[in-house]
Design a protein around this motif. Structure first.
Motif, mmCIF file in Angstrom:
data_model
loop_
_atom_site.group_PDB
_atom_site.id
_atom_site.type_symbol
_atom_site.label_atom_id
_atom_site.label_comp_id
_atom_site.label_asym_id
_atom_site.label_seq_id
_atom_site.Cartn_x
_atom_site.Cartn_y
_atom_site.Cartn_z
ATOM 1 N N ALA A 77 23.100 13.947 23.916
ATOM 2 C CA ALA A 77 22.272 13.704 25.288
ATOM 3 C C ALA A 77 21.126 13.123 24.873
ATOM 4 C CB ALA A 77 22.264 14.803 26.283
ATOM 5 N N GLY A 78 20.599 12.035 25.849
ATOM 6 C CA GLY A 78 19.194 11.721 25.919
ATOM 7 C C GLY A 78 19.043 10.305 24.872
ATOM 8 N N VAL A 79 20.238 9.897 24.613
ATOM 9 C CA VAL A 79 20.109 8.484 23.389
ATOM 10 C C VAL A 79 20.277 7.289 24.297
ATOM 11 C CG1 VAL A 79 20.350 10.232 21.642
ATOM 12 C CG2 VAL A 79 22.462 9.065 22.587
ATOM 13 N N GLU A 80 20.421 7.356 25.558
ATOM 14 C CA GLU A 80 20.904 5.878 26.206
ATOM 15 C C GLU A 80 19.461 5.040 26.150
ATOM 16 O OE1 GLU A 80 20.807 8.954 27.638
ATOM 17 O OE2 GLU A 80 22.786 9.428 27.498
ATOM 18 N N GLU A 81 18.235 5.532 26.135
ATOM 19 C CA GLU A 81 17.257 4.721 25.965
ATOM 20 C C GLU A 81 16.603 4.536 24.446
ATOM 21 O OE1 GLU A 81 14.081 5.964 28.734
ATOM 22 O OE2 GLU A 81 15.599 5.752 30.603
ATOM 23 N N THR A 82 15.907 3.285 24.493
ATOM 24 C CA THR A 82 15.295 3.066 23.056
ATOM 25 C C THR A 82 14.094 4.115 23.172
ATOM 26 O OG1 THR A 82 16.147 0.658 22.952
ATOM 27 C CG2 THR A 82 14.302 1.259 21.740
ATOM 28 N N VAL A 83 13.937 4.492 21.869
ATOM 29 C CA VAL A 83 12.990 5.423 21.781
ATOM 30 C C VAL A 83 12.248 5.172 20.132
ATOM 31 C CG1 VAL A 83 11.965 7.892 21.587
ATOM 32 C CG2 VAL A 83 13.646 7.254 23.235
ATOM 33 N N ARG A 84 11.030 4.470 19.952
ATOM 34 C CA ARG A 84 10.448 4.124 18.792
ATOM 35 C C ARG A 84 9.691 5.409 18.390
ATOM 36 N NH1 ARG A 84 12.394 -0.088 16.168
ATOM 37 N NH2 ARG A 84 10.370 -0.116 14.969
ATOM 38 N N VAL A 85 9.862 5.536 17.048
ATOM 39 C CA VAL A 85 9.068 6.600 16.543
ATOM 40 C C VAL A 85 8.542 6.254 15.147
ATOM 41 C CG1 VAL A 85 10.398 8.644 17.439
ATOM 42 C CG2 VAL A 85 11.148 7.681 15.253
ATOM 43 N N PRO A 86 7.561 6.534 14.910
ATOM 44 C CA PRO A 86 6.766 6.225 13.512
ATOM 45 C C PRO A 86 7.268 6.951 12.302
ATOM 46 C CG PRO A 86 5.263 7.745 14.632
ATOM 47 C CD PRO A 86 6.470 7.456 15.594
ATOM 48 N N VAL A 87 8.543 6.615 12.086
ATOM 49 C CA VAL A 87 9.169 7.244 11.051
ATOM 50 C C VAL A 87 10.208 6.184 10.376
ATOM 51 C CG1 VAL A 87 10.879 9.135 10.278
ATOM 52 C CG2 VAL A 87 9.251 9.592 12.052
ATOM 53 N N ALA A 88 10.440 6.017 9.038
ATOM 54 C CA ALA A 88 11.287 5.055 8.358
ATOM 55 C C ALA A 88 12.455 5.600 8.738
ATOM 56 C CB ALA A 88 10.990 4.925 7.153
ATOM 57 N N ALA A 123 19.225 4.970 18.359
ATOM 58 C CA ALA A 123 20.195 4.249 17.684
ATOM 59 C C ALA A 123 20.468 5.012 16.485
ATOM 60 C CB ALA A 123 19.748 2.976 17.458
ATOM 61 N N VAL A 124 19.468 5.598 15.769
ATOM 62 C CA VAL A 124 19.753 6.421 14.579
ATOM 63 C C VAL A 124 20.745 7.624 14.958
ATOM 64 C CG1 VAL A 124 18.865 7.599 12.782
ATOM 65 C CG2 VAL A 124 17.687 5.598 13.395
ATOM 66 N N ILE A 125 20.307 8.530 15.973
ATOM 67 C CA ILE A 125 21.049 9.631 16.168
ATOM 68 C C ILE A 125 22.467 9.370 16.570
ATOM 69 C CG2 ILE A 125 21.311 11.545 18.023
ATOM 70 C CD1 ILE A 125 18.016 11.394 17.730
ATOM 71 N N ARG A 126 22.794 7.995 17.605
ATOM 72 C CA ARG A 126 24.044 7.760 17.872
ATOM 73 C C ARG A 126 24.752 7.201 16.557
ATOM 74 N NH1 ARG A 126 21.195 4.669 21.975
ATOM 75 N NH2 ARG A 126 21.370 2.627 20.561
ATOM 76 N N GLU A 127 24.318 6.643 15.657
ATOM 77 C CA GLU A 127 24.781 6.309 14.644
ATOM 78 C C GLU A 127 25.357 7.539 13.658
ATOM 79 O OE1 GLU A 127 23.834 4.420 10.181
ATOM 80 O OE2 GLU A 127 22.714 3.693 11.917
ATOM 81 N N ARG A 128 24.301 8.667 13.552
ATOM 82 C CA ARG A 128 24.668 9.871 12.729
ATOM 83 C C ARG A 128 25.524 10.533 13.357
ATOM 84 N NH1 ARG A 128 25.063 7.847 8.812
ATOM 85 N NH2 ARG A 128 25.342 9.911 7.758
ATOM 86 N N ALA A 172 25.175 20.844 19.611
ATOM 87 C CA ALA A 172 24.788 19.617 20.465
ATOM 88 C C ALA A 172 23.531 19.115 19.743
ATOM 89 C CB ALA A 172 24.412 20.164 21.668
ATOM 90 N N VAL A 173 23.306 17.794 20.331
ATOM 91 C CA VAL A 173 21.943 16.965 20.017
ATOM 92 C C VAL A 173 21.361 16.399 20.976
ATOM 93 C CG1 VAL A 173 20.865 15.412 18.603
ATOM 94 C CG2 VAL A 173 22.791 16.591 17.676
ATOM 95 N N ASP A 174 19.981 16.925 21.578
ATOM 96 C CA ASP A 174 19.438 16.572 22.686
ATOM 97 C C ASP A 174 18.291 15.884 22.265
ATOM 98 O OD1 ASP A 174 21.273 17.846 25.073
ATOM 99 O OD2 ASP A 174 20.990 19.345 23.311
ATOM 100 N N VAL A 175 17.893 14.804 23.098
ATOM 101 C CA VAL A 175 16.699 14.064 22.776
ATOM 102 C C VAL A 175 15.926 14.139 24.242
ATOM 103 C CG1 VAL A 175 15.603 11.736 22.139
ATOM 104 C CG2 VAL A 175 17.810 12.593 20.850
#
Length: 466
Positions: free
Chosen positions: A321-332, A298-303, A358-361
């Protein structure tokens, strides 16, 4: 330190115990021998009156049998006669030893099978000497010695055990304050600024505790001053922001004007966030407090939505690419936003207009980690690349061209290492630079690696930083 004290006391006590126990054991052994010989001399003296009265062997045999030593078969008499020395009783000594004592008139102790023989001369009415032979068994010479050695060994062992116990207690009293001091130093290094050390223990450790507490207080004051300074400096931006907002409001309608106003709003929000964060008095300890996290997708899509508008104005092709699914990371969320803005801002700042990026996850540890324990964020471009990737990660080198502070990639690196991950800089498939940010999904796993990497990078200076 505790075991060192125990070892020293153990060595000293063992040496002292041996120094006293061995001589005492030898003295006891000598006393037992003297006691047995003294008893033998008394037995020899008991037959003296009979020899003074008669030299008849039958009478002497009855006299020997009446004595304690004679009744036990330990006494014999050697009386001079016409044919030399005639024996009465159980004789064990060699004849030549008996003759030597009779001729010299001096007592002697000679070895015999099973023990010793005391040869005691006794003067007769004539000028000749009779010899009394008293047999002393070996067990009589060492009676009580073994028990004495066991008692001495037990006493020595008790002293050693007691000294070790006392040394351990004393060592504990000395070591515990040192352990508290070391633990507090470690906690302070981890960012827990409220830790303090009780001022107890030996005088030296109390002084160290006082110095540590004073240092911790000074660190808290310095951090508070830095926060206030950061807030003051950020607050100074409000005046030019106000002017910029007024100017943006006068631009009228149009996409460029709207984007400018949105950028001014975003900048003002970031300045407000910096001021609020800087004025927080609670220390943010690494690994402490409640776990925080965000949805990286979500953060990558917003930025990317924000930067894509600017990319469109500059004729850049932006791909995500790769931002379709939710990916929780331990970062504020704010920290991840800052890291992404630093990476994407570097692309716009250090590559010509029209350069695609490009931004890939990737989720699942494709960079050597175990499946499901990392998230990879790849930011790549088709620009000139980075000449010295290792030096680019040095904080504050800042010689990457106009507008470069040398802090962008350092911000990204600190965010990655807070999760146990890392940052790698290389060549992208687009032909330019590629920054691979590996975010660990398990909290608290990167402290040791972070410290080791920082220590290795202290030697790098003066390279290009983005």
């Amino acid at each position: 330190m505790r075991w060192a004290l125990v070892k020293v006391c153990l060595a000293v006590t063992v040496m002292v115990a041996v120094a006293f126990a061995v001589p005492l054991g030898l003295v006891v052994q000598e006393l037992a021998r003297d006691r047995a010989l003294s008893a033998a001399e008394r037995h020899a003296a008991a037959i003296g009156p009979a020899l003074a009265i008669t030299t008849d062997r039958r009478e002497l045999s009855r006299a020997v049998a009446s004595t304690e030593a004679g009744s036990r078969g330990r006494m014999a008499l050697h009386v001079p006669g016409p044919d030399g020395l005639a024996g009465v009783g159980d004789r064990r000594a060699r004849p030549r030893d008996v003759r030597a004592v009779a001729q010299g008139g001096k007592a002697a102790l000679r070895p015999v099978p099973g023990g010793r023989a005391l040869l005691q001369p006794i003067a007769l009415a004539s000028t000749e000497f009779a010899v009394v032979e008293i047999y002393v068994p070996e067990e009589e010479l060492t009676r009580g010695v073994e028990t004495a050695w066991l008692v001495l060994a037990g006493v020595a062992l008790g002293l050693v055990v007691g000294s070790v116990a006392v040394a351990d207690r004393l060592g504990t009293r000395m070591v515990r304050p040192a352990e508290r001091l070391a633990g507090a130093a470690q906690e302070l290094g981890e960012g827990r600024l409220g830790v303090r050390v009780p001022e107890r223990g030996p005088a030296e450790l109390r002084s160290a505790a006082v110095a540590f507490n004073a240092m911790a207080d000074q660190v808290v004051r310095l951090l508070a001053n830095e926060r206030e300074l950061a807030a003051d400096l950020s607050h100074r931006l409000r005046t030019p922001l106000t002017v910029l907002r007024l100017n943006a409001a006068s631009l009228g309608d149009g996409d460029a004007a709207e984007q400018t106003r949105e950028a001014v709003d975003q900048l003002e929000q970031e300045v407000d966030r910096v001021i609020r964060t800087a004025r927080e008095q609670r220390a943010q300890a690494p690994g402490g407090g409640d776990p925080v996290g965000c949805d990286a997708s979500a953060v990558i899509r917003e930025r990317m939505s924000f930067w894509s508008a600017l990319a469109e104005d500059e004729g850049r092709e932006a791909r995500v690419a790769g931002v379709e699914e939710t990916v929780r990371v331990p970062v504020a969320r704010t920290e991840l936003v800052a890291a992404l803005d630093a990476l994407l801002g570097n692309v716009f700042r250090h590559t010509p207009e029209g350069t695609p990026f490009a931004v890939d996850v990737h989720h699942g540890g494709q960079s050597g980690g175990r499946a499901g324990d990392t998230v990879l964020v790849l930011v790549s471009d088709a620009g000139p690349g980075i000449a010295d990737p290792d030096a680019a990660l040095i904080r504050g080198s800042g010689d990457g061209g106009p507008g470069s502070t040398g802090l962008g990639l350092d911000i990204v690196r600190r965010v990655a290492e807070s999760t146990g991950g890392d940052v790698r800089v290389g060549r992208s498939v687009l032909g330019g630079a590629e920054v691979c940010v590996r975010l660990g999904l398990r909290e608290g796993g990167g402290t040791g690696r972070r410290r080791s990497r920082r220590s290795r990078r202290r030697g790098h200076r003066g390279a290009r930083a983005r």
